[in-house]
Design a protein around this motif. Structure first.
Motif, PDB file in Angstrom:
ATOM      1  N   MET A  98       0.820  -1.207   0.000  1.00  9.10           N
ATOM      2  CA  MET A  98       0.000   0.000   0.000  1.00  9.10           C
ATOM      3  C   MET A  98       0.856   1.261   0.000  1.00  9.10           C
ATOM      4  SD  MET A  98      -2.987  -1.212   2.663  1.00  9.10           S
ATOM      5  CE  MET A  98      -1.924  -2.104   3.793  1.00  9.10           C
ATOM      6  N   GLY A  99       2.181   1.093  -0.018  1.00  7.63           N
ATOM      7  CA  GLY A  99       3.059   2.252  -0.005  1.00  7.63           C
ATOM      8  C   GLY A  99       3.208   2.883   1.363  1.00  7.63           C
ATOM      9  N   HIS A 100       2.774   2.180   2.411  1.00  8.50           N
ATOM     10  CA  HIS A 100       2.896   2.710   3.766  1.00  8.50           C
ATOM     11  C   HIS A 100       4.361   2.708   4.204  1.00  8.50           C
ATOM     12  CE1 HIS A 100      -1.528   1.424   4.678  1.00  8.50           C
ATOM     13  NE2 HIS A 100      -1.435   2.426   3.829  1.00  8.50           N
ATOM     14  N   ARG A 101       4.782   3.788   4.854  1.00  7.04           N
ATOM     15  CA  ARG A 101       6.180   3.900   5.246  1.00  7.04           C
ATOM     16  C   ARG A 101       6.413   3.591   6.715  1.00  7.04           C
ATOM     17  NH1 ARG A 101       9.022   5.582   0.906  1.00  7.04           N
ATOM     18  NH2 ARG A 101      10.598   4.341   1.982  1.00  7.04           N
ATOM     19  N   ALA A 102       5.360   3.254   7.454  1.00  6.89           N
ATOM     20  CA  ALA A 102       5.506   2.822   8.846  1.00  6.89           C
ATOM     21  C   ALA A 102       4.960   1.413   8.973  1.00  6.89           C
ATOM     22  CB  ALA A 102       4.757   3.762   9.789  1.00  6.89           C
ATOM     23  N   MET A 103       5.715   0.572   9.678  1.00  3.55           N
ATOM     24  CA  MET A 103       5.278  -0.811   9.913  1.00  3.55           C
ATOM     25  C   MET A 103       5.555  -1.178  11.360  1.00  3.55           C
ATOM     26  SD  MET A 103       6.260  -2.720   6.329  1.00  3.55           S
ATOM     27  CE  MET A 103       5.160  -4.117   6.633  1.00  3.55           C
ATOM     28  N   TYR A 104       4.750  -2.101  11.875  1.00  7.84           N
ATOM     29  CA  TYR A 104       4.710  -2.362  13.305  1.00  7.84           C
ATOM     30  C   TYR A 104       4.664  -3.867  13.584  1.00  7.84           C
ATOM     31  CZ  TYR A 104       2.567   2.339  13.065  1.00  7.84           C
ATOM     32  OH  TYR A 104       2.285   3.652  12.801  1.00  7.84           O
ATOM     33  N   TRP A 105       5.216  -4.250  14.729  1.00 10.05           N
ATOM     34  CA  TRP A 105       4.982  -5.578  15.293  1.00 10.05           C
ATOM     35  C   TRP A 105       4.289  -5.412  16.649  1.00 10.05           C
ATOM     36  CZ3 TRP A 105       4.854  -9.814  12.690  1.00 10.05           C
ATOM     37  CH2 TRP A 105       5.747 -10.065  11.640  1.00 10.05           C
ATOM     38  N   TYR A 106       3.223  -6.212  16.821  1.00  9.91           N
ATOM     39  CA  TYR A 106       2.512  -6.274  18.088  1.00  9.91           C
ATOM     40  C   TYR A 106       2.474  -7.725  18.557  1.00  9.91           C
ATOM     41  CZ  TYR A 106       0.425  -1.590  17.636  1.00  9.91           C
ATOM     42  OH  TYR A 106       0.214  -0.229  17.551  1.00  9.91           O
ATOM     43  N   LYS A 107       2.410  -7.896  19.882  1.00 10.37           N
ATOM     44  CA  LYS A 107       2.214  -9.207  20.499  1.00 10.37           C
ATOM     45  C   LYS A 107       0.875  -9.182  21.223  1.00 10.37           C
ATOM     46  CE  LYS A 107       4.113 -12.079  24.236  1.00 10.37           C
ATOM     47  NZ  LYS A 107       5.218 -12.198  25.233  1.00 10.37           N
ATOM     48  N   GLN A 108       0.073 -10.248  21.042  1.00 13.02           N
ATOM     49  CA  GLN A 108      -1.229 -10.283  21.680  1.00 13.02           C
ATOM     50  C   GLN A 108      -1.482 -11.633  22.341  1.00 13.02           C
ATOM     51  OE1 GLN A 108      -4.696  -9.864  19.104  1.00 13.02           O
ATOM     52  NE2 GLN A 108      -5.853  -8.900  20.739  1.00 13.02           N
ATOM     53  N   LYS A 109      -1.753 -11.595  23.645  1.00 14.19           N
ATOM     54  CA  LYS A 109      -2.166 -12.779  24.376  1.00 14.19           C
ATOM     55  C   LYS A 109      -3.689 -12.882  24.274  1.00 14.19           C
ATOM     56  CE  LYS A 109       1.602 -14.312  26.656  1.00 14.19           C
ATOM     57  NZ  LYS A 109       2.062 -15.725  26.604  1.00 14.19           N
ATOM     58  N   ALA A 110      -4.191 -14.100  24.511  1.00 15.83           N
ATOM     59  CA  ALA A 110      -5.628 -14.350  24.362  1.00 15.83           C
ATOM     60  C   ALA A 110      -6.457 -13.408  25.234  1.00 15.83           C
ATOM     61  CB  ALA A 110      -5.936 -15.801  24.713  1.00 15.83           C
ATOM     62  N   LYS A 111      -7.490 -12.812  24.634  1.00 15.55           N
ATOM     63  CA  LYS A 111      -8.457 -11.944  25.293  1.00 15.55           C
ATOM     64  C   LYS A 111      -7.837 -10.667  25.845  1.00 15.55           C
ATOM     65  CE  LYS A 111     -11.953 -14.948  25.146  1.00 15.55           C
ATOM     66  NZ  LYS A 111     -12.131 -15.417  23.820  1.00 15.55           N
ATOM     67  N   LYS A 112      -6.615 -10.347  25.408  1.00 14.72           N
ATOM     68  CA  LYS A 112      -5.935  -9.129  25.846  1.00 14.72           C
ATOM     69  C   LYS A 112      -5.715  -8.216  24.643  1.00 14.72           C
ATOM     70  CE  LYS A 112      -5.274 -10.309  30.154  1.00 14.72           C
ATOM     71  NZ  LYS A 112      -5.959  -9.583  31.256  1.00 14.72           N
TER      72      LYS A 112
END
Lengths: 114, 111
Positions: free
Chosen positions: A27-41
């Protein structure tokens, strides 16, 4: 194309393994991220890349190593993980919409560490 | 770290009922976003509210930003099973790219 694609969808690894998670957007986006997600959080921010440079590291342990080879790709290299690292790992990219960042998320990689 | 509390944490209702979820903070924000995350998927942006007192409608969903820009609410009318998911509010401070989420409300709509 308004998709953020993450591979693999599921990953099982031992504590001595080395693996990588991959994320791609066109999409040409110049910001990218990593997230961590635990169940129901809620998702917890790990890393932010802006213009292919690491701009935010939320005190993530060094067993997680991010990499941004180009503006479309984001990797997360995993080494010597612990069972408590089992979680859904989400990648996102963002674009500015009238001055406000709008995030687009992938479907995530469900990681199990044995 | 901005502390953003959402309530209730869990909500299970019957199809057709109305509900409201809340997002509260002691901090002032330039804007606030609401996301919905369905099982097996990443969060999807529903709305961005910017002005204190602003009300935005998205079909059966009504979003309101508090006058002081410290809190927000999401009201769903005649809930449907397709509304099931984790609802997340996310404060924005300027154009900062550090997006964190509130504690989340897990909504289940039973048929």
């Amino acid at each position: 194309d308004t998709e953020v694609t993450q591979t693999p969808k599921h990953l099982v690894m031992g504590m001595t393994n080395k693996k990588s998670l991959k994320c791609e957007q066109h999409m040409g986006h110049r910001a990218m991220y990593w997230y961590k997600q635990k169940a129901k959080k809620p998702p917890e921010l790990m890393f932010v890349y802006s213009y292919e440079k690491l701009s935010i590291n939320e005190s993530v342990p060094s067993r997680f190593s991010p990499e941004c080879p180009n503006s479309s790709l984001l990797n997360l290299h995993l080494h010597a993980l612990q069972p408590e690292d089992s979680a859904l790992y989400l990648c996102a990219s963002s674009a500015s919409d009238r001055g406000h960042e709008k995030l687009f998320f992938g479907s995530g990689t469900q990681l199990s560490v044995l | 770290t901005q502390l953003l509390e959402q309530s209730p944490q869990f909500l299970s209702i019957q199809e057709g009922e109305n509900l409201t979820v809340y997002c509260n903070s002691s901090s002032v924000f330039s804007s606030l976003q609401w996301y919905r995350q369905e099982p097996g998927e990443g969060p999807v942006l529903l709305v961005t509210v910017v002005t204190g007192g602003e009300v935005k409608k998205l079909k059966r969903l009504t979003f309101q930003f508090g006058d002081a820009r410290k809190d927000s609410s999401l009201h769903i009318t005649a809930a449907q099973p397709g509304d099931t998911g984790l609802y997340l509010c996310a404060p924005r401070s300027g154009s900062a790219r550090q997006l964190t989420f509130g504690s989340g409300t897990q909504l289940t709509v039973l048929p």
